[in-house]
Design a protein around this motif. Sequence first.
Motif, mmCIF file in Angstrom:
data_model
loop_
_atom_site.group_PDB
_atom_site.id
_atom_site.type_symbol
_atom_site.label_atom_id
_atom_site.label_comp_id
_atom_site.label_asym_id
_atom_site.label_seq_id
_atom_site.Cartn_x
_atom_site.Cartn_y
_atom_site.Cartn_z
ATOM 1 N N VAL A 1 0.814 -1.140 -0.075
ATOM 2 C CA VAL A 1 0.118 -0.034 0.091
ATOM 3 C C VAL A 1 0.995 1.206 -0.008
ATOM 4 O O VAL A 1 1.709 1.448 0.859
ATOM 5 C CB VAL A 1 -0.886 -0.130 1.231
ATOM 6 C CG1 VAL A 1 -1.771 1.308 1.327
ATOM 7 C CG2 VAL A 1 -1.737 -1.263 1.224
ATOM 8 N N TRP A 2 0.668 2.171 -0.890
ATOM 9 C CA TRP A 2 1.411 3.454 -1.193
ATOM 10 C C TRP A 2 0.382 4.754 -1.036
ATOM 11 O O TRP A 2 -0.850 4.363 -1.545
ATOM 12 C CB TRP A 2 2.461 3.667 -2.165
ATOM 13 C CG TRP A 2 2.827 4.748 -2.271
ATOM 14 C CD1 TRP A 2 3.783 5.533 -1.815
ATOM 15 C CD2 TRP A 2 2.412 5.845 -3.564
ATOM 16 N NE1 TRP A 2 4.291 6.614 -2.348
ATOM 17 C CE2 TRP A 2 3.329 6.843 -3.364
ATOM 18 C CE3 TRP A 2 1.270 5.827 -4.451
ATOM 19 C CZ2 TRP A 2 3.018 7.891 -4.199
ATOM 20 C CZ3 TRP A 2 1.288 7.012 -5.361
ATOM 21 C CH2 TRP A 2 2.067 7.907 -5.018
ATOM 22 N N CYS A 3 0.664 5.771 -0.416
ATOM 23 C CA CYS A 3 -0.283 6.562 -0.105
ATOM 24 C C CYS A 3 0.285 8.068 -0.636
ATOM 25 O O CYS A 3 1.511 8.445 -0.418
ATOM 26 C CB CYS A 3 -0.544 6.881 1.424
ATOM 27 S SG CYS A 3 -1.479 5.659 2.206
ATOM 28 N N ASN A 4 -0.436 8.674 -1.417
ATOM 29 C CA ASN A 4 -0.054 9.805 -1.984
ATOM 30 C C ASN A 4 -0.898 11.211 -1.232
ATOM 31 O O ASN A 4 -1.964 11.085 -1.405
ATOM 32 C CB ASN A 4 -0.317 10.026 -3.630
ATOM 33 C CG ASN A 4 0.288 11.340 -3.958
ATOM 34 O OD1 ASN A 4 1.225 11.920 -3.511
ATOM 35 N ND2 ASN A 4 -0.145 11.639 -5.072
ATOM 36 N N LEU A 5 -0.282 11.806 -0.341
ATOM 37 C CA LEU A 5 -0.900 12.624 0.671
ATOM 38 C C LEU A 5 -0.735 14.175 0.117
ATOM 39 O O LEU A 5 0.300 14.654 -0.501
ATOM 40 C CB LEU A 5 -0.434 12.555 2.020
ATOM 41 C CG LEU A 5 -0.600 10.966 2.432
ATOM 42 C CD1 LEU A 5 -0.188 10.859 3.694
ATOM 43 C CD2 LEU A 5 -1.845 10.409 2.384
ATOM 44 N N HIS A 6 -1.653 14.948 0.719
ATOM 45 C CA HIS A 6 -1.409 16.568 0.623
ATOM 46 C C HIS A 6 -0.578 17.080 1.758
ATOM 47 O O HIS A 6 -0.559 16.549 2.805
ATOM 48 C CB HIS A 6 -2.853 17.318 0.235
ATOM 49 C CG HIS A 6 -3.605 16.679 -0.948
ATOM 50 N ND1 HIS A 6 -3.375 17.162 -2.236
ATOM 51 C CD2 HIS A 6 -4.593 16.022 -1.190
ATOM 52 C CE1 HIS A 6 -3.772 16.686 -2.991
ATOM 53 N NE2 HIS A 6 -4.680 15.711 -2.585
ATOM 54 N N ALA A 7 -0.193 18.325 1.547
ATOM 55 C CA ALA A 7 0.508 18.734 2.557
ATOM 56 C C ALA A 7 -0.040 18.933 3.896
ATOM 57 O O ALA A 7 0.284 18.819 4.891
ATOM 58 C CB ALA A 7 1.149 20.380 2.219
ATOM 59 N N ASP A 8 -1.401 19.435 3.792
ATOM 60 C CA ASP A 8 -2.379 19.573 4.867
ATOM 61 C C ASP A 8 -2.634 18.042 5.564
ATOM 62 O O ASP A 8 -3.159 18.194 6.660
ATOM 63 C CB ASP A 8 -3.638 20.462 4.750
ATOM 64 C CG ASP A 8 -4.399 19.696 3.413
ATOM 65 O OD1 ASP A 8 -3.671 19.020 2.828
ATOM 66 O OD2 ASP A 8 -5.550 20.023 3.523
ATOM 67 N N HIS A 9 -2.288 16.981 4.973
ATOM 68 C CA HIS A 9 -2.128 15.679 5.668
ATOM 69 C C HIS A 9 -1.110 15.283 6.413
ATOM 70 O O HIS A 9 -1.344 14.328 7.277
ATOM 71 C CB HIS A 9 -2.296 14.443 4.529
ATOM 72 C CG HIS A 9 -3.611 14.678 3.705
ATOM 73 N ND1 HIS A 9 -3.671 14.206 2.480
ATOM 74 C CD2 HIS A 9 -4.941 14.850 4.219
ATOM 75 C CE1 HIS A 9 -4.798 14.409 2.081
ATOM 76 N NE2 HIS A 9 -5.535 14.583 2.975
ATOM 77 N N ALA A 10 -0.202 16.276 6.537
ATOM 78 C CA ALA A 10 1.209 15.951 7.364
ATOM 79 C C ALA A 10 1.066 15.552 8.635
ATOM 80 O O ALA A 10 1.769 14.754 9.214
ATOM 81 C CB ALA A 10 2.494 17.140 6.921
#
Length: 233
Positions: free
Chosen positions: A142-151
């Motif tokens: 599983v690989w997640c591509n997250l936005h900056a506000d998910h940090a």
Amino acid sequence: MKIRERDEARTLRREQGQSIKEIARAVGVSTSSVSRWVHDIELTAEQVDLLRARNPILNGQAKGARTRVARGRMRRLAAQAEGRAAARRGDPLHLAGCMLFWAEGSKSRNAVHFTNSDPEMVAFFARFIRRSFAPPQERMRVWCNLHADHAERQRAVEDHWLRTVDLPRSCLVKSTVNLHSRATRRRRTNMLPYGTCRLSVHSTAIVQHIYGAIQEYGGFDREAWLDCAPGAA
């Protein structure tokens, strides 16, 4: 420097395409000297073929490589044939999963990669993979591509996707966290509360099965899928 020997070595290499060892024996010098003298001489394709034909080790390696390639292709063909046979059985989950992969999956030769932002869609695809193929858990990633506000809540978002596909954290690879874009002035215009998730299954047999099934369902043949590189359509 042995000028005469060097010139003779270069002539033998350029005009006759002799090997380093053959030249060293003919001229009476070390192979290291010959290698240094002729390193800039490029052999023709015909000379390379003749060298390989005279060298039993290289010839055997080439034949072995061709045999391995042919066997690998036969295994992929067999997996596609199994996929075609499965498609003819008319299982609705199998049909839906294969069509979903055709639309959204990344086409590579040896692995299944499915990426989406919709948790229900990712969960459905995971269910299709498990029920149709039952792969060992250690082959799933599983690989997640997250936005900056998910940090700040990265672990919670990752756990959300792991629950979605019912896999442990040991199956998680390092997530990507994107920076804010200047164009959006630090505001996201396309709100994805959990970013995107990619579910991967590293199995030539599974992905080639799916390719065969897609061709059977769609009524077409696509030879390129037998040998496609990652990302190929």
